[in-house]
Write a protein that holds these residues in place. Structure first.
Motif, PDB file in Angstrom:
ATOM      1  N   VAL A 282     -55.399 -38.413 -30.794  1.00  0.00           N
ATOM      2  CA  VAL A 282     -54.191 -37.867 -30.177  1.00  0.00           C
ATOM      3  C   VAL A 282     -53.958 -36.410 -30.555  1.00  0.00           C
ATOM      4  N   ALA A 283     -54.833 -35.869 -31.409  1.00  0.00           N
ATOM      5  CA  ALA A 283     -54.660 -34.478 -31.848  1.00  0.00           C
ATOM      6  C   ALA A 283     -55.079 -33.512 -30.742  1.00  0.00           C
ATOM      7  N   MET A 284     -54.291 -32.461 -30.573  1.00  0.00           N
ATOM      8  CA  MET A 284     -54.635 -31.413 -29.620  1.00  0.00           C
ATOM      9  C   MET A 284     -55.467 -30.337 -30.316  1.00  0.00           C
ATOM     10  N   LYS A 285     -56.242 -29.624 -29.540  1.00  0.00           N
ATOM     11  CA  LYS A 285     -57.047 -28.540 -30.086  1.00  0.00           C
ATOM     12  C   LYS A 285     -56.120 -27.433 -30.580  1.00  0.00           C
ATOM     13  N   PRO A 286     -56.323 -26.932 -31.794  1.00  0.00           N
ATOM     14  CA  PRO A 286     -55.430 -25.875 -32.306  1.00  0.00           C
ATOM     15  C   PRO A 286     -55.589 -24.582 -31.519  1.00  0.00           C
ATOM     16  N   TYR A 287     -54.492 -23.885 -31.340  1.00  0.00           N
ATOM     17  CA  TYR A 287     -54.465 -22.630 -30.596  1.00  0.00           C
ATOM     18  C   TYR A 287     -54.173 -21.521 -31.596  1.00  0.00           C
ATOM     19  N   PHE A 288     -55.154 -20.617 -31.794  1.00  0.00           N
ATOM     20  CA  PHE A 288     -55.032 -19.533 -32.765  1.00  0.00           C
ATOM     21  C   PHE A 288     -54.765 -18.211 -32.048  1.00  0.00           C
ATOM     22  N   VAL A 289     -53.903 -17.376 -32.653  1.00  0.00           N
ATOM     23  CA  VAL A 289     -53.609 -16.053 -32.099  1.00  0.00           C
ATOM     24  C   VAL A 289     -53.685 -15.023 -33.219  1.00  0.00           C
ATOM     25  N   PRO A 290     -54.105 -13.793 -32.920  1.00  0.00           N
ATOM     26  CA  PRO A 290     -54.138 -12.739 -33.947  1.00  0.00           C
ATOM     27  C   PRO A 290     -52.724 -12.340 -34.365  1.00  0.00           C
ATOM     28  N   ASP A 291     -52.599 -11.919 -35.608  1.00  0.00           N
ATOM     29  CA  ASP A 291     -51.270 -11.546 -36.104  1.00  0.00           C
ATOM     30  C   ASP A 291     -50.770 -10.230 -35.520  1.00  0.00           C
ATOM     31  N   THR A 292     -51.625  -9.497 -34.805  1.00  0.00           N
ATOM     32  CA  THR A 292     -51.209  -8.230 -34.204  1.00  0.00           C
ATOM     33  C   THR A 292     -50.760  -8.382 -32.742  1.00  0.00           C
ATOM     34  N   THR A 293     -50.715  -9.603 -32.239  1.00  0.00           N
ATOM     35  CA  THR A 293     -50.322  -9.833 -30.849  1.00  0.00           C
ATOM     36  C   THR A 293     -48.849  -9.472 -30.644  1.00  0.00           C
ATOM     37  N   GLY A 294     -48.551  -8.748 -29.566  1.00  0.00           N
ATOM     38  CA  GLY A 294     -47.172  -8.398 -29.254  1.00  0.00           C
ATOM     39  C   GLY A 294     -46.373  -9.620 -28.824  1.00  0.00           C
ATOM     40  N   LEU A 295     -45.080  -9.617 -29.095  1.00  0.00           N
ATOM     41  CA  LEU A 295     -44.248 -10.771 -28.774  1.00  0.00           C
ATOM     42  C   LEU A 295     -44.147 -11.008 -27.271  1.00  0.00           C
ATOM     43  N   ASP A 296     -44.050  -9.935 -26.485  1.00  0.00           N
ATOM     44  CA  ASP A 296     -43.976 -10.129 -25.038  1.00  0.00           C
ATOM     45  C   ASP A 296     -45.269 -10.718 -24.497  1.00  0.00           C
ATOM     46  N   GLU A 297     -46.398 -10.245 -25.022  1.00  0.00           N
ATOM     47  CA  GLU A 297     -47.691 -10.793 -24.595  1.00  0.00           C
ATOM     48  C   GLU A 297     -47.830 -12.255 -25.001  1.00  0.00           C
ATOM     49  N   GLN A 298     -47.388 -12.591 -26.230  1.00  0.00           N
ATOM     50  CA  GLN A 298     -47.491 -13.968 -26.700  1.00  0.00           C
ATOM     51  C   GLN A 298     -46.593 -14.906 -25.894  1.00  0.00           C
ATOM     52  N   MET A 299     -45.416 -14.437 -25.513  1.00  0.00           N
ATOM     53  CA  MET A 299     -44.534 -15.265 -24.701  1.00  0.00           C
ATOM     54  C   MET A 299     -45.183 -15.568 -23.346  1.00  0.00           C
ATOM     55  N   ARG A 300     -45.811 -14.552 -22.756  1.00  0.00           N
ATOM     56  CA  ARG A 300     -46.504 -14.780 -21.486  1.00  0.00           C
ATOM     57  C   ARG A 300     -47.644 -15.776 -21.648  1.00  0.00           C
ATOM     58  N   GLU A 301     -48.357 -15.706 -22.788  1.00  0.00           N
ATOM     59  CA  GLU A 301     -49.450 -16.651 -23.032  1.00  0.00           C
ATOM     60  C   GLU A 301     -48.926 -18.070 -23.207  1.00  0.00           C
ATOM     61  N   PHE A 302     -47.805 -18.218 -23.915  1.00  0.00           N
ATOM     62  CA  PHE A 302     -47.199 -19.551 -24.062  1.00  0.00           C
ATOM     63  C   PHE A 302     -46.863 -20.140 -22.696  1.00  0.00           C
ATOM     64  N   LEU A 303     -46.243 -19.338 -21.846  1.00  0.00           N
ATOM     65  CA  LEU A 303     -45.849 -19.822 -20.517  1.00  0.00           C
ATOM     66  C   LEU A 303     -47.081 -20.119 -19.663  1.00  0.00           C
ATOM     67  N   LYS A 304     -48.102 -19.292 -19.793  1.00  0.00           N
ATOM     68  CA  LYS A 304     -49.324 -19.478 -19.015  1.00  0.00           C
ATOM     69  C   LYS A 304     -50.060 -20.748 -19.438  1.00  0.00           C
ATOM     70  N   ARG A 305     -50.129 -20.992 -20.750  1.00  0.00           N
ATOM     71  CA  ARG A 305     -50.837 -22.153 -21.283  1.00  0.00           C
ATOM     72  C   ARG A 305     -49.991 -23.422 -21.276  1.00  0.00           C
ATOM     73  N   ARG A 306     -48.707 -23.262 -21.014  1.00  0.00           N
ATOM     74  CA  ARG A 306     -47.775 -24.394 -21.050  1.00  0.00           C
ATOM     75  C   ARG A 306     -47.780 -25.060 -22.425  1.00  0.00           C
ATOM     76  N   THR A 307     -47.752 -24.246 -23.444  1.00  0.00           N
ATOM     77  CA  THR A 307     -47.678 -24.725 -24.811  1.00  0.00           C
ATOM     78  C   THR A 307     -46.639 -23.914 -25.560  1.00  0.00           C
ATOM     79  N   HIS A 308     -46.125 -24.462 -26.651  1.00  0.00           N
ATOM     80  CA  HIS A 308     -45.037 -23.813 -27.386  1.00  0.00           C
ATOM     81  C   HIS A 308     -45.417 -23.495 -28.820  1.00  0.00           C
ATOM     82  N   PHE A 309     -46.672 -23.667 -29.195  1.00  0.00           N
ATOM     83  CA  PHE A 309     -47.036 -23.681 -30.612  1.00  0.00           C
ATOM     84  C   PHE A 309     -48.380 -22.980 -30.798  1.00  0.00           C
ATOM     85  N   ALA A 310     -48.444 -22.036 -31.746  1.00  0.00           N
ATOM     86  CA  ALA A 310     -49.699 -21.351 -32.031  1.00  0.00           C
ATOM     87  C   ALA A 310     -49.794 -21.049 -33.518  1.00  0.00           C
ATOM     88  N   LEU A 311     -51.015 -21.080 -34.040  1.00  0.00           N
ATOM     89  CA  LEU A 311     -51.288 -20.740 -35.428  1.00  0.00           C
ATOM     90  C   LEU A 311     -51.737 -19.285 -35.495  1.00  0.00           C
TER      91      LEU A 311
END
Length: 429
Positions: A282-311
């Motif tokens: 039941v585990a989902m594949k972890p989603y990793f993002v760089p610590d330098t990602t901009g907040l606006d870009e990350q929000m768009r990625e969350f909406l695009k991927r339909r996920t709310h959680f990233a490491l």
């Protein structure tokens, strides 16, 4: 002759007033209001937006026209008063023209332009377009001379730079509105938070890895289920061996759905449902993002991927923390709390001495936002980090510092972490 000179001076003053009013209106008009009028089909507003795009050429044409009108009117007045009063006419002409130019060609037209910037800008835009075309050759020569002189002194001018910055204009308008009471502080904070997303990165608001609740994938299924049920979080990272080795993310609803299916599949007793439970199923594949990602870009990625959680990981791939869509939304709307939140109340209330007891992990931005302070957040994200940066060491419990107009007292420290601070403005002492 006297009448002719007087009429000529009057006409020149009218043109000077036109240039003065045009300068103030076209540079002081709100771009947003002009755009709104242009969208409604106002041809004057459309012309105003077009003419202000080349700000360097616009200012050059206005100043050239204004100075020619003022100098020519002063010269005619000097000639007239000299013919009438002799040598004393020079001083008299200077005094009279100073008053006339100041009142009728500068102060009065500019005062009117300030009060009616958008309307006047729409009126003068098309005449100014004609003036810019007529004076264009002279303005180009003047601009070339100015750039050459600036280059001699090692200065550079950017002819393509626009005099308007939309973000700065909106931020300034919100600050003025909040100061005057026409805009609520909460509304200002929300709008500024949305504007500021592009200037901030995920490492500024992420939950640090030391605060992440994680589950060891090698634990017995029953223990994993107990941990999921007792956790206030819906999604939990799953690791194996060491916490850096994240192998998946489990969702509480997925776990309960799998347990329910196993308990009522008709093949065994419900009490034995956890015996064959495989958490990796039941585990989902972890989603990793760089610590330098901009907040606006990350929000768009969350909406695009339909996920709310990233490491969040650093440049070496090491785990730094986690970020959720809710964390980003909180940067706009403020703290979001529900019945399962275990964090302390973020409402800050002053003590008897006007000081505030602050969690060391609280971000400087949240503190500034809550209390309308202006602590700098260039060198550190958290209040504890700011104190450590300014002290150039890890302060001991009870130490007191004063910087940036505030008094900081270290209340509690655990190992190398400052956990509680007492802060108050120095003016309140």
């Amino acid at each position: 002759m006297v009448l002719t000179f007087a009429l000529a001076i009057l006409v020149l003053l009218v043109f000077s007033a036109f240039f003065s009013a045009s300068e103030t209106a076209l540079t002081g008009a709100s771009r947003a209001k002009l755009r709104n009028r242009a969208d409604r089909g106002d041809p004057g507003a459309i012309a105003a937006i077009r003419v202000t795009r080349d700000s360097d050429r616009l200012i050059g044409a206005i100043l050239l026209g204004n100075n020619v009108m003022n100098i020519l009117s002063a010269s005619l007045a000097t000639a007239l008063f000299t013919a009438l009063f002799g040598a004393s006419g020079v001083a008299l002409a200077t005094a009279v023209m100073t008053v006339l130019v100041l009142i009728f060609a500068e102060v009065m037209p500019k005062s009117y332009a300030i009060a009616n910037a958008e309307s006047l800008a729409a009126m003068v835009a098309r005449p100014m377009t004609v003036v810019m075309r007529l004076l264009s050759p002279i303005v180009l020569v003047v601009r070339a001379i100015v750039r050459a002189i600036l280059r001699v002194f090692g200065l550079q001018s950017d002819p393509d730079a626009n005099m308007f910055s939309v973000h700065e204009e909106i931020a300034g308008a919100l600050s003025i509105g909040a100061a005057s009471g026409t805009v609520e502080k909460e509304d200002r904070d929300r709008l500024l938070g949305a504007l500021d997303l592009g200037n901030r990165t995920v490492d500024e608001i992420m939950k640090h890895r030391s605060e992440i609740q994680m589950i060891d994938g090698d634990l017995p299924p029953a223990t994993i289920l107990d941990t999921v049920l007792s956790s206030p979080h819906t999604r939990l990272p799953l690791y194996r061996g060491e916490r850096e080795n994240v192998i998946g993310v489990i969702h509480a609803k997925d776990v309960l759905r799998a347990v329910h299916a196993s308990a009522y599949d008709g093949k065994g007793e419900p009490a034995d449902a956890m015996r064959d439970f495989d958490v990796m199923a039941v585990a989902m594949k972890p989603y990793f993002v760089p610590d330098t990602t901009g907040l606006d870009e990350q929000m768009r990625e969350f909406l695009k991927r339909r996920t709310h959680f990233a490491l969040v990981v650093d440049e070496y791939g090491a785990l730094r923390g986690l970020i959720t869509l809710e964390d980003i939304i909180e940067e706009i709307v403020g703290e979001i709390a529900d019945e399962h939140d275990t964090e302390a109340d973020h409402d800050l209330r002053p003590g008897p001495s006007g000081d505030y007891l602050i969690d060391g992990a609280m971000t400087i931005r949240d503190l500034n936002r809550a209390l309308d302070w202006n602590l700098p957040d260039d060198e550190a994200n958290t209040v504890a980090g700011l104190v450590i940066h300014m002290a150039q060491s890890i302060p001991a419990q009870g130490q007191v510092f004063s910087f940036h107009g505030y008094r900081f007292e270290v209340v509690t420290r655990r190992e190398n972490r400052i956990t509680k601070l007492r802060i108050r403005p120095l003016a309140a002492v």
